[in-house]
Structure formats: structure tokens, C-alpha cells
Design an enzyme around this catalytic site. Structure first.
Site, PDB file in Angstrom:
ATOM      1  N   TYR A 165      34.135  43.285  46.477  1.00 51.90           N
ATOM      2  CA  TYR A 165      34.185  42.654  47.682  1.00 51.90           C
ATOM      3  C   TYR A 165      33.787  43.396  48.814  1.00 51.90           C
ATOM      4  O   TYR A 165      32.905  42.795  49.934  1.00 51.90           O
ATOM      5  CB  TYR A 165      35.528  41.894  47.934  1.00 51.90           C
ATOM      6  CG  TYR A 165      35.616  40.538  47.535  1.00 51.90           C
ATOM      7  CD1 TYR A 165      36.114  40.501  46.087  1.00 51.90           C
ATOM      8  CD2 TYR A 165      35.714  39.390  48.249  1.00 51.90           C
ATOM      9  CE1 TYR A 165      36.298  39.354  45.523  1.00 51.90           C
ATOM     10  CE2 TYR A 165      35.941  38.339  47.767  1.00 51.90           C
ATOM     11  CZ  TYR A 165      36.142  38.169  46.569  1.00 51.90           C
ATOM     12  OH  TYR A 165      36.536  36.810  45.936  1.00 51.90           O
TER      13      TYR A 165
ATOM     14  N   GLN B 164      29.719  43.505  48.048  1.00 58.15           N
ATOM     15  CA  GLN B 164      29.180  42.119  48.162  1.00 58.15           C
ATOM     16  C   GLN B 164      29.345  41.578  49.507  1.00 58.15           C
ATOM     17  O   GLN B 164      28.402  40.771  49.863  1.00 58.15           O
ATOM     18  CB  GLN B 164      29.782  41.119  47.065  1.00 58.15           C
ATOM     19  CG  GLN B 164      28.843  40.281  46.687  1.00 58.15           C
ATOM     20  CD  GLN B 164      29.221  39.657  45.312  1.00 58.15           C
ATOM     21  OE1 GLN B 164      30.054  40.182  44.366  1.00 58.15           O
ATOM     22  NE2 GLN B 164      29.061  38.246  45.284  1.00 58.15           N
TER      23      GLN B 164
ATOM     24  N   TYR C 258      49.357  45.660  32.915  1.00 58.38           N
ATOM     25  CA  TYR C 258      49.406  46.433  34.273  1.00 58.38           C
ATOM     26  C   TYR C 258      48.484  47.345  34.686  1.00 58.38           C
ATOM     27  O   TYR C 258      47.620  47.253  35.654  1.00 58.38           O
ATOM     28  CB  TYR C 258      50.720  46.844  34.475  1.00 58.38           C
ATOM     29  CG  TYR C 258      51.255  47.545  35.635  1.00 58.38           C
ATOM     30  CD1 TYR C 258      51.774  46.777  36.623  1.00 58.38           C
ATOM     31  CD2 TYR C 258      51.336  49.000  35.941  1.00 58.38           C
ATOM     32  CE1 TYR C 258      51.939  47.388  37.969  1.00 58.38           C
ATOM     33  CE2 TYR C 258      51.636  49.504  36.989  1.00 58.38           C
ATOM     34  CZ  TYR C 258      52.066  48.677  37.880  1.00 58.38           C
ATOM     35  OH  TYR C 258      52.612  49.494  39.148  1.00 58.38           O
TER      36      TYR C 258
ATOM     37  N   ASN D 164      57.085  35.287  45.621  1.00 59.02           N
ATOM     38  CA  ASN D 164      57.419  34.343  44.906  1.00 59.02           C
ATOM     39  C   ASN D 164      58.895  34.480  44.196  1.00 59.02           C
ATOM     40  O   ASN D 164      59.406  33.824  43.321  1.00 59.02           O
ATOM     41  CB  ASN D 164      56.487  33.936  43.742  1.00 59.02           C
ATOM     42  CG  ASN D 164      56.584  35.082  42.736  1.00 59.02           C
ATOM     43  OD1 ASN D 164      56.983  36.038  42.764  1.00 59.02           O
ATOM     44  ND2 ASN D 164      55.877  34.578  41.382  1.00 59.02           N
TER      45      ASN D 164
ATOM     46  N   THR E   4      60.545  39.526  41.078  1.00 52.79           N
ATOM     47  CA  THR E   4      61.270  40.724  40.909  1.00 52.79           C
ATOM     48  C   THR E   4      61.874  40.738  42.166  1.00 52.79           C
ATOM     49  O   THR E   4      62.813  41.691  42.469  1.00 52.79           O
ATOM     50  CB  THR E   4      60.703  41.868  40.316  1.00 52.79           C
ATOM     51  OG1 THR E   4      59.609  41.924  41.207  1.00 52.79           O
ATOM     52  CG2 THR E   4      60.138  41.783  38.901  1.00 52.79           C
TER      53      THR E   4
ATOM     54  N   GLY F 178      60.176  42.720  47.762  1.00 52.79           N
ATOM     55  CA  GLY F 178      60.484  43.616  46.739  1.00 52.79           C
ATOM     56  C   GLY F 178      60.908  45.152  47.320  1.00 52.79           C
ATOM     57  O   GLY F 178      60.820  44.827  48.463  1.00 52.79           O
ATOM     58  N   PHE F 179      60.884  46.055  46.319  1.00 46.03           N
ATOM     59  CA  PHE F 179      61.305  47.260  46.720  1.00 46.03           C
ATOM     60  C   PHE F 179      60.509  47.815  47.702  1.00 46.03           C
ATOM     61  O   PHE F 179      61.079  48.117  49.003  1.00 46.03           O
ATOM     62  CB  PHE F 179      61.482  48.121  45.756  1.00 46.03           C
ATOM     63  CG  PHE F 179      61.501  49.483  45.773  1.00 46.03           C
ATOM     64  CD1 PHE F 179      62.731  50.220  46.660  1.00 46.03           C
ATOM     65  CD2 PHE F 179      60.877  50.383  45.185  1.00 46.03           C
ATOM     66  CE1 PHE F 179      62.586  51.658  47.004  1.00 46.03           C
ATOM     67  CE2 PHE F 179      60.731  51.735  45.575  1.00 46.03           C
ATOM     68  CZ  PHE F 179      61.818  52.577  46.404  1.00 46.03           C
TER      69      PHE F 179
HETATM   70  P1  NAD Z   1      59.022  45.087  43.137  1.00 44.79           P
HETATM   71  O1  NAD Z   1      58.922  44.456  41.604  1.00 44.79           O
HETATM   72  O2  NAD Z   1      60.359  45.570  43.571  1.00 44.79           O
HETATM   73  O3  NAD Z   1      58.124  44.357  44.071  1.00 44.79           O
HETATM   74  C1  NAD Z   1      57.117  43.350  43.530  1.00 44.79           C
HETATM   75  C2  NAD Z   1      57.276  42.199  44.521  1.00 44.79           C
HETATM   76  O4  NAD Z   1      56.142  41.275  44.312  1.00 44.79           O
HETATM   77  C3  NAD Z   1      58.681  41.316  44.164  1.00 44.79           C
HETATM   78  O5  NAD Z   1      59.127  40.885  45.371  1.00 44.79           O
HETATM   79  C4  NAD Z   1      57.919  39.997  43.409  1.00 44.79           C
HETATM   80  O6  NAD Z   1      58.748  39.033  43.513  1.00 44.79           O
HETATM   81  C5  NAD Z   1      56.618  39.958  44.130  1.00 44.79           C
HETATM   82  N1  NAD Z   1      55.595  39.096  43.084  1.00 44.79           N
HETATM   83  C6  NAD Z   1      55.501  39.300  41.847  1.00 44.79           C
HETATM   84  N2  NAD Z   1      54.338  38.582  41.505  1.00 44.79           N
HETATM   85  C7  NAD Z   1      54.177  37.516  42.559  1.00 44.79           C
HETATM   86  C8  NAD Z   1      53.420  36.609  42.730  1.00 44.79           C
HETATM   87  N3  NAD Z   1      52.770  36.061  41.760  1.00 44.79           N
HETATM   88  N4  NAD Z   1      53.152  36.102  44.091  1.00 44.79           N
HETATM   89  C9  NAD Z   1      53.816  36.468  45.098  1.00 44.79           C
HETATM   90  N5  NAD Z   1      54.766  37.753  44.865  1.00 44.79           N
HETATM   91  C10 NAD Z   1      54.797  38.234  43.636  1.00 44.79           C
HETATM   92  O7  NAD Z   1      57.979  46.555  42.864  1.00 44.79           O
HETATM   93  P2  NAD Z   1      57.611  47.506  43.793  1.00 44.79           P
HETATM   94  O8  NAD Z   1      58.192  48.886  43.166  1.00 44.79           O
HETATM   95  O9  NAD Z   1      58.282  47.042  45.247  1.00 44.79           O
HETATM   96  O10 NAD Z   1      56.004  47.691  43.841  1.00 44.79           O
HETATM   97  C11 NAD Z   1      55.355  47.010  44.946  1.00 44.79           C
HETATM   98  C12 NAD Z   1      53.918  47.237  44.610  1.00 44.79           C
HETATM   99  O11 NAD Z   1      53.569  48.543  44.622  1.00 44.79           O
HETATM  100  C13 NAD Z   1      53.233  46.819  43.349  1.00 44.79           C
HETATM  101  O12 NAD Z   1      52.031  46.044  43.510  1.00 44.79           O
HETATM  102  C14 NAD Z   1      53.177  48.021  42.425  1.00 44.79           C
HETATM  103  O13 NAD Z   1      52.164  47.837  41.209  1.00 44.79           O
HETATM  104  C15 NAD Z   1      52.836  48.881  43.372  1.00 44.79           C
HETATM  105  N6  NAD Z   1      53.397  50.420  42.875  1.00 44.79           N
HETATM  106  C16 NAD Z   1      54.640  50.656  42.964  1.00 44.79           C
HETATM  107  C17 NAD Z   1      55.174  51.720  42.361  1.00 44.79           C
HETATM  108  C18 NAD Z   1      56.619  52.333  42.645  1.00 44.79           C
HETATM  109  O14 NAD Z   1      56.791  53.506  41.972  1.00 44.79           O
HETATM  110  N7  NAD Z   1      57.417  51.622  43.088  1.00 44.79           N
HETATM  111  C19 NAD Z   1      54.026  52.901  41.804  1.00 44.79           C
HETATM  112  C20 NAD Z   1      52.831  52.415  41.816  1.00 44.79           C
HETATM  113  C21 NAD Z   1      52.364  51.235  42.156  1.00 44.79           C
END
Ligand code: NAD
Ligand code: UDP
Length: 311
Positions: free
Chosen positions: A158, A161, A144, A33, A36, A11-12
Site C-alpha cells: 500500500y 502502490q 500468526y 470484537n 480476547t 485488549g492488553f
Molecule cells: P490481546 O489479545 O490482549 O489484544 C488483542 C485485541 O484485539 C483484543 O481486544 C481482541 O478482542 C481484539 N481483536 C481480535 N480480533 C479482532 C477482530 N477481528 N476485530 C476486532 N478486534 C479484534 O493482545 P495484545 O497483547 O494486546 O496485543 C495487541 C497487538 O500487539 C496484537 O496485534 C499483537 O499481535 C501485537 N503484539 C503484542 C505483543 C505482546 O507481547 N503483547 C508482542 C508482539 C505483538
């Protein structure tokens, strides 16, 4: 050298984190997976013999050896996490349990990418970590928001516990290169619209606020938190405390892209938080961390990236 697992590594945020961890000399396993995530985000890392990709949905158990786990897997953009809300809750709850079980089996320390969304539409401003939040449990953002809140609960259960070494960070809006052009979040939407000369879609009156952190600053904070003293569990806010209205963001992007796109006003989505700004005193004092990149500099990098991708 450590064996580090990054869930959501394609992801990003995850792809930047994998890159940084490889640069620091670790052996990195990216689990994703591709819900996104995007292979293009990590293709440049594949030639590195210390980088491995496993296509896997973390709502199913995973059995590998690892020293530390960054649990990032979860769609982060409202349009994506609302596309399959049941799966969003599942990845936050089942996925998190699976990763905590993996940490329990292997003795790995584990970091949770939590979010400012745990504060909901906050009545405390700026948000401090001791604020419990104002979250709608049955709205369209709840899969979310409540999913991430439950993930924090699981982390601390966790910890109590099973004695796991846990790290919980609450990430505030982060932006930068490798956001998907169709990601749906505000920075990528506005930049893509400005570059293409399309209308800039302001939701509501544009006076709601957010505080935007550049990706390099966030990655530095994540690594500092993982490397911090075992007694530091968090939750700890990571974000840039400089707050802007969404209208100000639109105007800045129009100026930096020299775009003639017009502003267009669309309805505000349900439960859209009115204000958001992190209090980062804990990160400053306990991690010696503070963002370094200004919004203008970060936007310039991001605009250059989207120009390459789109044009
Ligand atoms: P993103 O959507 O670009 O990346 C999420 C990644 O998780 C993707 O590569 C996606 O394919 C993968 N994924 C989703 N479901 C999955 C699953 N069941 N099994 C395996 N992989 C799975 O989002 P992001 O901006 O890179 O965010 C990454 C994390 O940081 C997330 O948990 C998000 O909640 C958290 N976050 C991001 C921000 C932000 O501003 N970017 C802010 C708060 C929290
Ligand atoms: N937003 C907007 N136009 C867009 C996308 C988002 O005005 O094209 C607004 C959205 O309503 C919210 C803010 O920008 O008030 C940040 O939205 P984003 O989805 O990036 O993140 P989040 O709401 O999760 O903080």
C-alpha cells in the site's frame, strides 16, 4: 486534537494505548470484537466524552473518519491465536486490508503492530530489522507468524502502490497490568500460578530465552513511532534487550511473590523459538526511545495488579 482509531483497543496493549492517547488530548475510537479483549480494560475510560467504543470485527470493512489508525486487533497469545487459526490469519490479512483501505479513503496514517514472531526461531541473534527470519509456514504458530508477515507485506505494498503513510513496529514480548489471568502467556501464567500456590508450568527445559518489555515503555515507543517523520516507515523493533531464560523468569517471580509453588516441566510446544532478543539501535537513534523499566520493577507492578484481580 486528532481523531485516532485503535483496533484491538480493549485488549492488553490497546487499552493502555487508548488511555495514553486520551491523556494526550486526542479523540479516541476503540474498535474491538472482544475476542480476547475485555470490557473491564476500558470501562474506566467510558466516562470520557472523547472516548468511543465500537464493537466490530475488522475482517469486515469499516467506514468512519479518522486521522490515524493503530492496527492492534489480533489475538497475541499462542493459546488464543491457535484456538481459531483461520480467523487469526483472516484478521491479519483481511483485517489489515480493511484498515489499509480505510487509511487510503481517509488519508490517515496507519501503524501496524507487527511482532518479533516474524523472525520465527531466529538464527541471527540479537534480531535486527534486516533479518528475514526463519518461520515454519505450515506449523501451529504459522497462522500468526505468516499472518503478521503478510500484514507487513500489505503495508509496504500500500505504501508503494498507493503512497500511504505507514509505520510498522515489531513488538517483542510485552507484559504488565491488564493481561488477562487466562491469557496463557508466560508472565501472566507464572504470576497467577505463584499467587495461587499452584505449580509453575515450565515448557521444555526452561532454558529458552525471551526479552520482556514493560507496557509503559512499549506505549511510549508506539506513540513516538506514530508521531515520527513521515519518511520513517519501519519496520522497527520495540522491546527490551535484556534477555532472560524462562527458568530465570520463574525464579524471579517466585522470589517477588514469596511463593512456595513448585516448578513442573511440561513438553515444549511445537516451533517454540529458542532465543529472542531485539536489537533496538534503530529505535534508539530514530525515535530516541529505549525502555526505562527494569524487569524486576515491572514484575512488581504486574504482581500487584494480579493480586487485586485474583484475591
Ligand atoms: P490481546 O489479545 O490482549 O489484544 C488483542 C485485541 O484485539 C483484543 O481486544 C481482541 O478482542 C481484539 N481483536 C481480535 N480480533 C479482532 C477482530 N477481528 N476485530 C476486532 N478486534 C479484534 O493482545 P495484545 O497483547 O494486546 O496485543 C495487541 C497487538 O500487539 C496484537 O496485534 C499483537 O499481535 C501485537 N503484539 C503484542 C505483543 C505482546 O507481547 N503483547 C508482542 C508482539 C505483538
Ligand atoms: N512458557 C512456559 N510456560 C508457560 C507459558 C509459556 O514455559 O506457562 C514458555 C513458552 O514455551 C515460551 C516462552 O515461555 O518459550 C514465552 O511464551 P509466551 O507464550 O509468553 O510468548 P511467545 O512464545 O509468543 O514468545
Amino acid at each position: 486534537m486528532k481523531n485516532v482509531l485503535v483496533t484491538g483497543g480493549a485488549g492488553f496493549v490497546g487499552s493502555h494505548l487508548c488511555e495514553r492517547l486520551l491523556h494526550d488530548g486526542h479523540d479516541v475510537v476503540c474498535v474491538d470484537n472482544f475476542f480476547t479483549g475485555n470490557k473491564a480494560n476500558i470501562n474506566h475510560l467510558r466516562a470520557n466524552p472523547y472516548f468511543e467504543v465500537i464493537r466490530h470485527d475488522i475482517t469486515f470493512p469499516l467506514y468512519i473518519e479518522t486521522d490515524s489508525i493503530y492496527n492492534l486487533a489480533c489475538p497475541a497469545s499462542p493459546i488464543h491465536y491457535q484456538r481459531d487459526p483461520v480467523q487469526t490469519t483472516k484478521v491479519c490479512v483481511h483485517g489489515t486490508i480493511n484498515m489499509l483501505e480505510l487509511a487510503n479513503r481517509t488519508g490517515a496514517k496507519i501503524l501496524q503492530a507487527s511482532t518479533s514472531e516474524v523472525y520465527g526461531d531466529p538464527e541471527v541473534h540479537p534480531q535486527t530489522e534486516d533479518y528475514w527470519g526463519k518461520v515454519n509456514p505450515i506449523g501451529i504458530r504459522s497462522c500468526y507468524d505468516e499472518g503478521k508477515r503478510c500484514a507487513e507485506t500489505l503495508f509496504f505494498d500500500y505504501f508503494r502502490q498507493h503512497g500511504l503513510e505507514i509505520k510498522v513496529v515489531r513488538i517483542f514480548n510485552t507484559y504488565g497490568p491488564r493481561m488477562h489471568p487466562d491469557d496463557g502467556r508466560v508472565v501472566s501464567n507464572f504470576i497467577v500460578q505463584a499467587i495461587k500456590g499452584e505449580p509453575i508450568t515450565l515448557y521444555g527445559n526452561g532454558l529458552q530465552t525471551r526479552s520482556f518489555c514493560y507496557i509503559d515503555d512499549l506505549i511510549d515507543g508506539l506513540v513516538r513511532m506514530m508521531d515520527s517523520d513521515p519518511s520513517l516507515t519501519g519496520p522497527i523493533n520495540l522491546g527490551n534487550p535484556v534477555e532472560h531464560t524462562i527458568l530465570e523468569l520463574a525464579e524471579m517471580i517466585l522470589r517477588l511473590t514469596k511463593s512456595h509453588s513448585q516448578l513442573t516441566y511440561l513438553p515444549l510446544p511445537q516451533d517454540d523459538p529458542q532465543q529472542r532478543q531485539p536489537n533496538i539501535e534503530q529505535a534508539r537513534t530514530k525515535l530516541h526511545w529505549a525502555p526505562k523499566v527494569s524487569l524486576e520493577d515491572g514484575l512488581k507492578e504486574t504482581i500487584a495488579y494480579f493480586r487485586r484481580v485474583i484475591l
